[in-house]
Design a protein around this motif. Sequence first.
Motif, PDB file in Angstrom:
ATOM      1  N   UNK A   1      -9.127   6.062  -4.202  1.00 16.20           N
ATOM      2  CA  UNK A   1      -8.323   5.482  -3.900  1.00 16.20           C
ATOM      3  C   UNK A   1      -7.400   6.685  -2.913  1.00 16.20           C
ATOM      4  N   UNK A   2      -7.033   5.745  -1.854  1.00 18.66           N
ATOM      5  CA  UNK A   2      -6.968   6.135  -0.239  1.00 18.66           C
ATOM      6  C   UNK A   2      -5.011   6.075  -0.067  1.00 18.66           C
ATOM      7  N   UNK A   3      -4.530   6.662   0.627  1.00 24.81           N
ATOM      8  CA  UNK A   3      -3.640   6.552   1.125  1.00 24.81           C
ATOM      9  C   UNK A   3      -3.475   4.835   2.443  1.00 24.81           C
TER      10      UNK A   3
ATOM     11  N   UNK B   1      -2.165  -5.190  -3.676  1.00 23.96           N
ATOM     12  CA  UNK B   1      -2.608  -6.426  -2.272  1.00 23.96           C
ATOM     13  C   UNK B   1      -3.441  -5.956  -1.840  1.00 23.96           C
ATOM     14  N   UNK B   2      -3.443  -4.058  -1.848  1.00 28.53           N
ATOM     15  CA  UNK B   2      -4.481  -3.666  -1.412  1.00 28.53           C
ATOM     16  C   UNK B   2      -5.495  -3.291  -1.819  1.00 28.53           C
ATOM     17  N   UNK B   3      -6.225  -3.840  -2.671  1.00 31.89           N
ATOM     18  CA  UNK B   3      -7.298  -3.480  -3.797  1.00 31.89           C
ATOM     19  C   UNK B   3      -8.631  -4.657  -3.261  1.00 31.89           C
ATOM     20  N   UNK B   4      -9.665  -3.429  -2.879  1.00 32.19           N
ATOM     21  CA  UNK B   4     -10.731  -3.972  -2.571  1.00 32.19           C
ATOM     22  C   UNK B   4     -11.960  -3.880  -3.588  1.00 32.19           C
TER      23      UNK B   4
ATOM     24  N   UNK C   1      -6.228  -1.602 -11.502  1.00 29.98           N
ATOM     25  CA  UNK C   1      -5.418  -0.473 -10.380  1.00 29.98           C
ATOM     26  C   UNK C   1      -4.861  -1.095  -9.778  1.00 29.98           C
ATOM     27  N   UNK C   2      -4.220  -2.472  -9.717  1.00 29.52           N
ATOM     28  CA  UNK C   2      -2.940  -2.694  -9.498  1.00 29.52           C
ATOM     29  C   UNK C   2      -1.529  -1.994 -10.404  1.00 29.52           C
TER      30      UNK C   2
END
Length: 300
Positions: free
Chosen positions: A178-180, A228-231, A219-220
Amino acid sequence: MTTQTFDDAIPPTERPGPGAGIHTISLADYLADPCPSPSLNASIAALLAKRSPAHAFAAHPRLGSAPGDTSEAQWKGSLLHNLVLEHGDRVFAIELDDLDKNGNMTTKAAKDLKSGAEASGLLPVSRPKLDEAETIARAMLARIRECGFELGDFAIEKTLLWQRDGLWFRARPDAILVAETGIVMLDMKTTTDAAPDAIAGSMTEYSYELSHAHYVSGAETLWPEHAGRVAMIYLFAEKEYPYVMTPTVPDGAMAELGQRRYTRAVDRWRDCLASGVWDGYSRTPVQLTPRGWELAKEGM
């Protein structure tokens, strides 16, 4: 004639448990479902989407609790996961002196050691098989680094618990960062063929497209600022030399397929929990038709 529907199943009860968030929980406790009420994970969701509520009920540890058999492939996958992700902290080696002449655990000494290790939550393995697995694990670690991932940057084998619309969910990614800039999750899969065309078939055969939707949803929900920024990246690794690894993500069509199946599974889960009815495939006669090749064979 009767049908198996579990209409008279005992309603699931609430119990104390950890709240929503990211937790350090043993694998045994995760598999037993630590949530306050029965939770949905990816494997149960796959049964709801592709088989039936009755199968999901039977497999859930808080509902039907059907005993499951561990295949050789599943056992080897667990061994490799532990060696790669957790430095072999659950591995218990049974040395050559305690094995039979073929290196197998058939002697009384080996059987006793195996039983004791399993009772302690360890993974007993013969020395020859461990040597082989360690060779594969070292190669997998090197391939992971070649793919641009440093496992030291990730939280390993953490449990995600979340609640949405009154339902509990759980997941256990192999690794999560989990990053910025967003969230990256890794899931390792061993295979005999890591070619992209072969992997595409494995994605749907083993419901990985559905589990992708499940993990991203978790995660979201826990980190809404990263929506929208989860891979979710699947690392498919071949188990034989040269131990090729292929990192993969679903394209738009694969992700949409997984999301549709996952949504259907969640809807069924909600309905079954509310009604207490866990049907099989059908209560009424289903009309069957011959397959096309059978008709062609008879000139029909």
